[in-house]
Structure formats: C-alpha cells, structure tokens
Design a protein around this motif. Structure first.
Motif, PDB file in Angstrom:
ATOM      1  N   ASP A 178      17.158  72.435  66.969  1.00  0.00           N
ATOM      2  CA  ASP A 178      16.377  72.782  65.773  1.00  0.00           C
ATOM      3  C   ASP A 178      15.038  72.060  65.765  1.00  0.00           C
ATOM      4  O   ASP A 178      14.015  72.633  65.365  1.00  0.00           O
ATOM      5  CB  ASP A 178      17.173  72.424  64.512  1.00  0.00           C
ATOM      6  CG  ASP A 178      18.352  73.357  64.277  1.00  0.00           C
ATOM      7  OD1 ASP A 178      18.395  74.437  64.909  1.00  0.00           O
ATOM      8  OD2 ASP A 178      19.230  73.008  63.468  1.00  0.00           O
ATOM      9  N   LYS A 179      15.031  70.814  66.230  1.00  0.00           N
ATOM     10  CA  LYS A 179      13.788  70.033  66.271  1.00  0.00           C
ATOM     11  C   LYS A 179      12.804  70.653  67.253  1.00  0.00           C
ATOM     12  O   LYS A 179      11.603  70.763  66.964  1.00  0.00           O
ATOM     13  CB  LYS A 179      14.085  68.586  66.667  1.00  0.00           C
ATOM     14  CG  LYS A 179      12.871  67.673  66.637  1.00  0.00           C
ATOM     15  CD  LYS A 179      13.262  66.234  66.946  1.00  0.00           C
ATOM     16  CE  LYS A 179      12.047  65.312  66.896  1.00  0.00           C
ATOM     17  NZ  LYS A 179      12.423  63.900  67.183  1.00  0.00           N
ATOM     18  N   GLU A 180      13.302  71.082  68.403  1.00  0.00           N
ATOM     19  CA  GLU A 180      12.433  71.715  69.393  1.00  0.00           C
ATOM     20  C   GLU A 180      11.895  73.053  68.893  1.00  0.00           C
ATOM     21  O   GLU A 180      10.724  73.384  69.107  1.00  0.00           O
ATOM     22  CB  GLU A 180      13.197  71.904  70.700  1.00  0.00           C
ATOM     23  CG  GLU A 180      13.469  70.601  71.440  1.00  0.00           C
ATOM     24  CD  GLU A 180      14.436  70.767  72.597  1.00  0.00           C
ATOM     25  OE1 GLU A 180      14.297  70.028  73.587  1.00  0.00           O
ATOM     26  OE2 GLU A 180      15.341  71.643  72.505  1.00  0.00           O
ATOM     27  N   LEU A 181      12.748  73.830  68.216  1.00  0.00           N
ATOM     28  CA  LEU A 181      12.303  75.102  67.654  1.00  0.00           C
ATOM     29  C   LEU A 181      11.227  74.887  66.602  1.00  0.00           C
ATOM     30  O   LEU A 181      10.254  75.641  66.523  1.00  0.00           O
ATOM     31  CB  LEU A 181      13.489  75.857  67.056  1.00  0.00           C
ATOM     32  CG  LEU A 181      14.521  76.396  68.045  1.00  0.00           C
ATOM     33  CD1 LEU A 181      15.705  76.990  67.291  1.00  0.00           C
ATOM     34  CD2 LEU A 181      13.902  77.435  68.966  1.00  0.00           C
ATOM     35  N   SER A 182      11.396  73.853  65.784  1.00  0.00           N
ATOM     36  CA  SER A 182      10.390  73.531  64.773  1.00  0.00           C
ATOM     37  C   SER A 182       9.062  73.175  65.428  1.00  0.00           C
ATOM     38  O   SER A 182       7.991  73.590  64.958  1.00  0.00           O
ATOM     39  CB  SER A 182      10.885  72.373  63.902  1.00  0.00           C
ATOM     40  OG  SER A 182       9.911  72.025  62.944  1.00  0.00           O
ATOM     41  N   ARG A 183       9.117  72.444  66.530  1.00  0.00           N
ATOM     42  CA  ARG A 183       7.891  72.071  67.241  1.00  0.00           C
ATOM     43  C   ARG A 183       7.194  73.308  67.799  1.00  0.00           C
ATOM     44  O   ARG A 183       5.965  73.427  67.731  1.00  0.00           O
ATOM     45  CB  ARG A 183       8.205  71.095  68.373  1.00  0.00           C
ATOM     46  CG  ARG A 183       6.970  70.583  69.105  1.00  0.00           C
ATOM     47  CD  ARG A 183       7.341  69.676  70.256  1.00  0.00           C
ATOM     48  NE  ARG A 183       8.036  70.404  71.298  1.00  0.00           N
ATOM     49  CZ  ARG A 183       7.412  71.122  72.246  1.00  0.00           C
ATOM     50  NH1 ARG A 183       6.094  71.231  72.239  1.00  0.00           N
ATOM     51  NH2 ARG A 183       8.106  71.740  73.174  1.00  0.00           N
ATOM     52  N   ILE A 184       7.974  74.251  68.354  1.00  0.00           N
ATOM     53  CA  ILE A 184       7.389  75.482  68.876  1.00  0.00           C
ATOM     54  C   ILE A 184       6.681  76.247  67.752  1.00  0.00           C
ATOM     55  O   ILE A 184       5.540  76.706  67.902  1.00  0.00           O
ATOM     56  CB  ILE A 184       8.467  76.374  69.521  1.00  0.00           C
ATOM     57  CG1 ILE A 184       9.029  75.704  70.777  1.00  0.00           C
ATOM     58  CG2 ILE A 184       7.876  77.743  69.892  1.00  0.00           C
ATOM     59  CD1 ILE A 184      10.245  76.415  71.355  1.00  0.00           C
ATOM     60  N   ARG A 185       7.369  76.388  66.606  1.00  0.00           N
ATOM     61  CA  ARG A 185       6.770  77.109  65.475  1.00  0.00           C
ATOM     62  C   ARG A 185       5.499  76.433  64.992  1.00  0.00           C
ATOM     63  O   ARG A 185       4.508  77.100  64.676  1.00  0.00           O
ATOM     64  CB  ARG A 185       7.773  77.217  64.316  1.00  0.00           C
ATOM     65  CG  ARG A 185       8.952  78.133  64.582  1.00  0.00           C
ATOM     66  CD  ARG A 185       9.726  78.400  63.310  1.00  0.00           C
ATOM     67  NE  ARG A 185      10.264  77.192  62.719  1.00  0.00           N
ATOM     68  CZ  ARG A 185      11.473  76.695  62.973  1.00  0.00           C
ATOM     69  NH1 ARG A 185      12.279  77.317  63.819  1.00  0.00           N
ATOM     70  NH2 ARG A 185      11.895  75.593  62.385  1.00  0.00           N
ATOM     71  N   ASN A 186       5.517  75.112  64.932  1.00  0.00           N
ATOM     72  CA  ASN A 186       4.381  74.386  64.366  1.00  0.00           C
ATOM     73  C   ASN A 186       3.202  74.271  65.317  1.00  0.00           C
ATOM     74  O   ASN A 186       2.047  74.211  64.879  1.00  0.00           O
ATOM     75  CB  ASN A 186       4.826  72.976  63.946  1.00  0.00           C
ATOM     76  CG  ASN A 186       5.766  72.999  62.763  1.00  0.00           C
ATOM     77  OD1 ASN A 186       5.759  73.935  61.983  1.00  0.00           O
ATOM     78  ND2 ASN A 186       6.594  71.972  62.635  1.00  0.00           N
ATOM     79  N   GLN A 187       3.472  74.236  66.620  1.00  0.00           N
ATOM     80  CA  GLN A 187       2.410  73.951  67.583  1.00  0.00           C
ATOM     81  C   GLN A 187       2.044  75.136  68.470  1.00  0.00           C
ATOM     82  O   GLN A 187       0.950  75.166  69.029  1.00  0.00           O
ATOM     83  CB  GLN A 187       2.821  72.771  68.470  1.00  0.00           C
ATOM     84  CG  GLN A 187       3.034  71.479  67.704  1.00  0.00           C
ATOM     85  CD  GLN A 187       3.338  70.301  68.608  1.00  0.00           C
ATOM     86  OE1 GLN A 187       3.212  70.384  69.821  1.00  0.00           O
ATOM     87  NE2 GLN A 187       3.758  69.193  68.023  1.00  0.00           N
ATOM     88  N   LYS A 188       2.938  76.104  68.601  1.00  0.00           N
ATOM     89  CA  LYS A 188       2.721  77.171  69.579  1.00  0.00           C
ATOM     90  C   LYS A 188       2.496  78.548  68.953  1.00  0.00           C
ATOM     91  O   LYS A 188       2.021  79.448  69.642  1.00  0.00           O
ATOM     92  CB  LYS A 188       3.924  77.256  70.524  1.00  0.00           C
ATOM     93  CG  LYS A 188       4.181  75.992  71.340  1.00  0.00           C
ATOM     94  CD  LYS A 188       3.141  75.803  72.408  1.00  0.00           C
ATOM     95  CE  LYS A 188       3.461  74.645  73.317  1.00  0.00           C
ATOM     96  NZ  LYS A 188       2.451  74.492  74.405  1.00  0.00           N
TER      97      LYS A 188
END
Length: 217
Positions: free
Chosen positions: A71-81
């Motif tokens: 979930d943390k990695e998915l959040s990073r993708i949404r926020n940064q990518k």
C-alpha cells in the motif's frame, strides 16, 4: 498490463468488470479509453491509476510490478508518478489557483521558493498567469479545469490520467481543454483520457473501446 481481471461481489454472484484485459501504453502516448456507463472503463482507470487492486493478471508501471506493491508503494506511485484530472476539478474552494497548484509540491517537502518557481512555469503553460490569485468560485469552468491540469502537471508525473475532463464544460470550452492536451502531448506528456464521448476520443492518437469488460482497439 496483461490478462488483467477484476470482479466485484454482487450478492451471491460476482460482476466481472474487467475480463482478460491486455494493454500496452508507451511513453508519449495519448489515448482515450472509450465506453458507455457500466462498460468497465472506470474500473480500468482505477487499475491504471493504482487506486484499485487486480484479481488476476499483471500490471507493470515503469519498472514496478503493481500487483506485488505494498500500500505504501502504491501511494508513492500515485503521488509521484501519476497526475489525476477529474470531471469535477476537485479544487479546494478556499484556496487560490496558485495555492491549489503549489500544494502537491509543498506536501512533498519542497522549499517554498522552488515550489513557487515550478508553479509559475506550469501556470504559464496552461495559460492562467493572470488568474493565480483567484479562488475557484471566481473562475469559469474551463479556468478551473486548467487549474486542475496545472496541479496535476506541476509534479512532473510520468502519466496524466483524465477522467471525463470535458464532461462539465460546454463544447467550446471543452475543445480548449482538448487542444491543451494536444499541446501537452506534443511536449512529451503521456496522457490517458477516460470518456464516453466519441468526439473527445477522436482527438487522441489512439482509441481503446471497452464494453462489458472487454477491450477492443
């Protein structure tokens, strides 16, 4: 993505929203996913935007296998990518255009001076330099959508994902937004538009039709 499936429970049965969806999106693409209500296009958008999980198949975003991400990695993708653009703009009403646009940069911890510089560049790109101190209620629908586009662009995402971006606009203003998308794509931005409108779809480079969870290019 390859052979992606997604189902939702409906009482004792399941609704198969996506059925063995395979789709390749290249850097610099500009495509529209076209389909009526209930076709599966919103589910596909949520998968592409890493806002929902898949039941089967694989989805690779850049070098990441999304189905294996935390979930943390998915959040990073949404926020940064990924830059998200919505039909209803989703602007904070008490903030000015500049405050709405600069907020994602400040939330990342960027210094205010650098964030202001990047926001100024992005505002100029979408043609709103003279409206930066206006709040959403003081802007037209087209201007609000330009603020929303600038907010999505300011973080320099790998992908712009637009959900019915002209749905709340009159035809002339909607065309202005689509012309802006063409300009952004010419500048190298990868854009996916979700729409039910064939006239919107015809202005992209590729059209992907979806119906009853099945894909047809």
């Amino acid at each position: 993505m390859d052979k992606v499936n997604k189902s939702y429970p409906m009482g004792e049965e399941s609704l198969h929203a996506l059925k063995d969806i395979s789709l390749t999106i290249e850097k610099g693409d500009y495509l529209t996913i076209l389909g009526p209500s209930g076709s599966g296009k919103t589910t596909l958008m949520n998968i592409l935007g890493c806002m929902d999980t898949l039941d089967g198949g694989t989805y690779q975003f850049e070098d990441m296998e999304v189905e294996k991400c935390s979930d943390k990695e998915l959040s990073r993708i949404r926020n940064q990518k990924i830059g998200f653009i919505f039909q209803k703009y989703n602007l904070i009403p008490q903030y000015t255009a500049m405050q709405n646009i600069i907020m994602p940069l400040l939330l990342r911890g960027m210094g205010r001076d650098e964030a202001l510089r990047k926001a100024d560049e992005t505002i100029s790109l979408v043609g709103l330099s003279d409206r930066v101190l206006h709040k959403p209620k003081e802007l037209s629908g087209g201007q609000q959508q330009r603020v929303a586009i600038a907010r999505a662009l300011v973080t320099e995402p790998s992908l712009l994902l637009a959900d019915e971006p002209t749905g709340s606009l009159d035809s002339a203003t909607g065309q202005e937004i689509l012309t802006l998308f063409q300009k952004l794509n010419d500048n190298g931005n990868t854009i996916i538009v979700i729409s039910h409108d064939i006239k919107v779809a015809q202005q992209s480079k590729r059209i992907i039709s979806i119906f009853d969870g099945n894909l047809l290019e």
